[in-house]
Each structure stands twice: as C-alpha cells, then as structure tokens.
Design an enzyme around this catalytic site. Structure first.
Site, PDB file in Angstrom:
ATOM      1  N   TYR A  33       0.825  -1.205   0.000  1.00  0.00           N
ATOM      2  CA  TYR A  33       0.000   0.000   0.000  1.00  0.00           C
ATOM      3  C   TYR A  33       0.855   1.251   0.000  1.00  0.00           C
ATOM      4  O   TYR A  33       2.070   1.196   0.243  1.00  0.00           O
ATOM      5  CB  TYR A  33      -0.952   0.022   1.203  1.00  0.00           C
ATOM      6  CG  TYR A  33      -0.320   0.417   2.525  1.00  0.00           C
ATOM      7  CD1 TYR A  33       0.488  -0.461   3.227  1.00  0.00           C
ATOM      8  CD2 TYR A  33      -0.523   1.681   3.071  1.00  0.00           C
ATOM      9  CE1 TYR A  33       1.059  -0.104   4.449  1.00  0.00           C
ATOM     10  CE2 TYR A  33       0.034   2.055   4.295  1.00  0.00           C
ATOM     11  CZ  TYR A  33       0.827   1.160   4.970  1.00  0.00           C
ATOM     12  OH  TYR A  33       1.398   1.517   6.162  1.00  0.00           O
ATOM     13  N   ARG A  52       8.387   3.979  -4.484  1.00  0.00           N
ATOM     14  CA  ARG A  52       8.410   3.022  -3.370  1.00  0.00           C
ATOM     15  C   ARG A  52       7.396   1.896  -3.592  1.00  0.00           C
ATOM     16  O   ARG A  52       7.655   0.733  -3.260  1.00  0.00           O
ATOM     17  CB  ARG A  52       8.116   3.746  -2.052  1.00  0.00           C
ATOM     18  CG  ARG A  52       8.269   2.831  -0.854  1.00  0.00           C
ATOM     19  CD  ARG A  52       8.161   3.582   0.443  1.00  0.00           C
ATOM     20  NE  ARG A  52       6.854   4.195   0.616  1.00  0.00           N
ATOM     21  CZ  ARG A  52       6.550   5.047   1.581  1.00  0.00           C
ATOM     22  NH1 ARG A  52       7.457   5.377   2.483  1.00  0.00           N
ATOM     23  NH2 ARG A  52       5.343   5.574   1.682  1.00  0.00           N
ATOM     24  N   ARG A 100      -7.418 -20.623  -1.699  1.00  0.00           N
ATOM     25  CA  ARG A 100      -6.335 -20.407  -0.737  1.00  0.00           C
ATOM     26  C   ARG A 100      -5.257 -21.496  -0.770  1.00  0.00           C
ATOM     27  O   ARG A 100      -5.487 -22.631  -0.356  1.00  0.00           O
ATOM     28  CB  ARG A 100      -6.929 -20.316   0.670  1.00  0.00           C
ATOM     29  CG  ARG A 100      -5.920 -19.925   1.732  1.00  0.00           C
ATOM     30  CD  ARG A 100      -6.560 -19.806   3.097  1.00  0.00           C
ATOM     31  NE  ARG A 100      -5.594 -19.366   4.091  1.00  0.00           N
ATOM     32  CZ  ARG A 100      -4.749 -20.187   4.716  1.00  0.00           C
ATOM     33  NH1 ARG A 100      -4.760 -21.473   4.462  1.00  0.00           N
ATOM     34  NH2 ARG A 100      -3.892 -19.707   5.605  1.00  0.00           N
ATOM     35  N   HIS A 102      -0.759 -21.296  -0.025  1.00  0.00           N
ATOM     36  CA  HIS A 102       0.240 -20.310   0.384  1.00  0.00           C
ATOM     37  C   HIS A 102       1.095 -19.820  -0.796  1.00  0.00           C
ATOM     38  O   HIS A 102       1.373 -18.639  -0.922  1.00  0.00           O
ATOM     39  CB  HIS A 102       1.164 -20.884   1.466  1.00  0.00           C
ATOM     40  CG  HIS A 102       0.515 -20.960   2.815  1.00  0.00           C
ATOM     41  ND1 HIS A 102      -0.568 -21.776   3.074  1.00  0.00           N
ATOM     42  CD2 HIS A 102       0.789 -20.317   3.979  1.00  0.00           C
ATOM     43  CE1 HIS A 102      -0.932 -21.627   4.335  1.00  0.00           C
ATOM     44  NE2 HIS A 102      -0.124 -20.746   4.912  1.00  0.00           N
ATOM     45  N   LYS A 146       6.521  -1.932   2.116  1.00  0.00           N
ATOM     46  CA  LYS A 146       5.297  -1.326   2.655  1.00  0.00           C
ATOM     47  C   LYS A 146       4.121  -2.279   2.411  1.00  0.00           C
ATOM     48  O   LYS A 146       3.257  -2.054   1.547  1.00  0.00           O
ATOM     49  CB  LYS A 146       5.051   0.059   2.029  1.00  0.00           C
ATOM     50  CG  LYS A 146       4.144   0.944   2.901  1.00  0.00           C
ATOM     51  CD  LYS A 146       4.264   2.386   2.495  1.00  0.00           C
ATOM     52  CE  LYS A 146       3.231   3.297   3.147  1.00  0.00           C
ATOM     53  NZ  LYS A 146       3.288   3.398   4.584  1.00  0.00           N
ATOM     54  N   GLU A 180      11.758   2.716  14.659  1.00  0.00           N
ATOM     55  CA  GLU A 180      10.919   3.813  14.134  1.00  0.00           C
ATOM     56  C   GLU A 180       9.627   3.887  14.940  1.00  0.00           C
ATOM     57  O   GLU A 180       9.492   3.211  15.961  1.00  0.00           O
ATOM     58  CB  GLU A 180      10.630   3.581  12.640  1.00  0.00           C
ATOM     59  CG  GLU A 180       9.926   2.268  12.344  1.00  0.00           C
ATOM     60  CD  GLU A 180       9.675   2.017  10.864  1.00  0.00           C
ATOM     61  OE1 GLU A 180       9.643   2.966  10.066  1.00  0.00           O
ATOM     62  OE2 GLU A 180       9.497   0.830  10.513  1.00  0.00           O
ATOM     63  N   LEU A 204      10.923   1.379   7.502  1.00  0.00           N
ATOM     64  CA  LEU A 204      10.400   1.804   6.208  1.00  0.00           C
ATOM     65  C   LEU A 204      11.119   3.083   5.786  1.00  0.00           C
ATOM     66  O   LEU A 204      11.318   3.982   6.614  1.00  0.00           O
ATOM     67  CB  LEU A 204       8.895   2.087   6.330  1.00  0.00           C
ATOM     68  CG  LEU A 204       8.247   2.481   5.012  1.00  0.00           C
ATOM     69  CD1 LEU A 204       8.055   1.254   4.124  1.00  0.00           C
ATOM     70  CD2 LEU A 204       6.916   3.171   5.236  1.00  0.00           C
TER      71      LEU A 204
END
Ligand code: PDD
Length: 285
Positions: A33, A52, A100, A102, A146, A180, A204
């Site tokens: 995101y 990014r 589903r 993995h 991210k 952070e 990040l």
C-alpha cells in the site's frame, strides 16, 4: 465534496461491497500500500510514493500491471471527482484472488483499490506535541517493504492508544535499539545534531524522512547522523519528533512519561516543519 473509492477500474462508494472473500489481501495480507496527501487539489511527492510502490511490488514479486501513468491518472481522477481539496489518499494492490494456497497461484491478476477522504493531518498535535510510549518491535525482518500486513504496527499503536499516547516508539529487544514509530519514522535532536535510524530492513524508508534529510536538514545546515540509538539515549535528547505523510513533522514531548527536552515542541523541530511546509507550498500551490 465526498469520500470516494476506486476498485479495479471503476469509481465506487467507499462502503460498496466489491472485494472477493478469497482476495489474498484478506487471507494472507498479501499486498502492498501507499498513503499520499493532497494539498490544494494536488498530490504531494507522488513520484516518490510511486517509486516506493514499485519497489514493494518487486520485492514481493507482485506483477506490475498498473503503470505509473495510470496510477497518476487515477489519483488525478479521484481528486477531481471527490472535489476534496485537502485530503488523504490510500491505495493498495493485492496479489490476486484465488483458492487459498500459500504459494503464488499460476494466474495472478492484482487488484487495485483506492480511497480518498478529507485530510487527517492533526495540526493541533504539531502545535502542542504528542506523547509516546515504548513498545517492543515484534515485526518481521522486511520492514522496508510497505506491506498491508501490519499487525505488529497495529498492536503497538493500540498499546499507545490504551496509554493515552499518540504514537508508539518501537525498539528491538535483542539489540536495545530504536527502529521507528508504529506508523512513522523517528528522529531526535541532540547537541544540534539530527539522529535517525539508517535505511535497512528494520525500517520503512519514509517519503517524509527522505524529504527531510535530502532537502530540509541541509537547508538549515543541520548535521545528520543516520545511526541506530537506544531508548536511554533517546530519553536524553533535546528534541524528538516523528515524520509521516499524515503527521508531516510532529514533535514528541514525552516518552514513557519522561519529558523530552523542555516538554514543548523544540526549535529545530519547528524549523524543519516550516521548511517542509515551504516545499509543500512550492509543489502544490
Ligand atoms: N505510514 N514507518 C512506518 C512503519 C509507517 O507506517 C510510515 C507511514 C512511515 C512514514 O512513511 P511516509 O513518510 O512515507 O508516510 C514510516 C502511513 C502514513 C500509514 O500507515 O498510514
């Protein structure tokens, strides 16, 4: 002015049901995101966010099906259609929808969703400063990506919330080093020097952090040390602050109940915030 969303090619109401139960974003947190900010109808530092975003996708091997031009155009459209002048845009790209398992499915068609709402900047926090708590950094070892998988961050922020603090400062127990904030980068000022964690897999690479280090600190002639430090060292700082797209530059006036500096927003912090606002004005007004 209305809150507006986008999902896989169409604009929708934010509460409209669209996402499939088997989206891997739901099931594995398998996606990335970005959160950007819109000032005066223009998205600030969008190119840095797009860069990014690409990197996060490459690192997670999510195929890049939305080109930068398309993402830029969707940003422009959502701003224009929502008629929100000062707002926050959130967008995420999940790997795909599939039964589903993995490992990556054979057919991967990523989903893009985006939401635009009114600005969430707390200018009151910038004026008064915020309280922070310490929280063990229990996140995985790829905090440079991210990803939407944010449980370590969510638990830390909840811990702060329960202690009436606005941010959690994360530290790695094994090294006793601060990394952070739960949703921000952390800085301290000590003896007129700016300190922050170096860029590696433990943090990040914040867009706001980069702008501060590349543009604002040099303008102020402020020396920078990119080196990790302990909570004890941080508590002896003259000033402390966090940076993020939505917090810009926000002073921290206490950590774990201990006053930082004079217990009011520091001079260097305020100058950095002013320098940041000048850059925003230059780009968006
Ligand atoms: N968070 N570190 C973490 C863990 C973050 O989640 C964020 C931003 C930052 C600062 O990055 P930037 O300056 O590019 O916003 C650092 C966003 C705003 C969020 O999760 O809402």
């Amino acid at each position: 002015m209305k809150e507006l969303s986008f999902f896989d090619g169409t604009f929708i109401q934010t509460n409209e049901k669209k996402v499939c139960i088997e989206d891997r974003g739901y099931q594995f947190g398998d996606g990335i995101y970005e959160a950007t900010h819109v000032y005066n109808g223009k998205c600030f530092a969008l190119e840095r966010h797009l860069k990014r975003c690409r990197r996060s996708m490459r690192e997670l091997r999510i195929p890049i099906t939305y080109m930068d031009e398309e993402l830029r155009a969707i940003h422009e459209d959502i701003i224009q259609k929502s008629q929100i002048k000062d707002g926050s845009i959130y967008f995420q790209i999940t790997r795909c929808t599939a039964p589903r398992v993995h490992y990556f499915p054979e057919k991967v068609i990523p989903h893009l969703s985006m939401t635009m709402r009114q600005s969430d900047i707390h200018s009151d926090w910038q004026e008064t400063g915020i309280h922070a708590v310490l929280s063990e950094d229990i996140r995985w070892l790829r905090c440079d990506i991210k990803t939407i998988n944010l449980l370590g961050n969510v638990l830390a922020k909840q811990h702060a919330h329960e202690k009436d603090a606005q941010e959690a400062v994360l530290f790695r127990k094994e090294t006793n080093l601060i990394t952070e904030g739960s949703s921000s980068n952390l800085f301290i000022v000590k003896d007129e020097v700016l300190w922050t964690h170096p860029i590696n897999n433990f943090i990040l690479k914040g867009v706001t952090r980069s702008i501060l280090l590349e543009e604002c600190a040099p303008q102020l002639g402020l020396p920078v040390v990119e080196k990790a430090f302990s909570p004890q060292f941080a508590l002896s700082a003259d000033e402390m602050f966090v940076t993020s797209t939505s917090m810009e530059v926000t002073p921290i006036i206490s950590l774990e109940g201990t006053t930082i500096g004079k217990g009011t927003p520091g001079k260097v912090t305020q100058k950095l915030l002013q320098a940041y606002h000048v850059l925003v004005k230059k780009e968006c007004y």
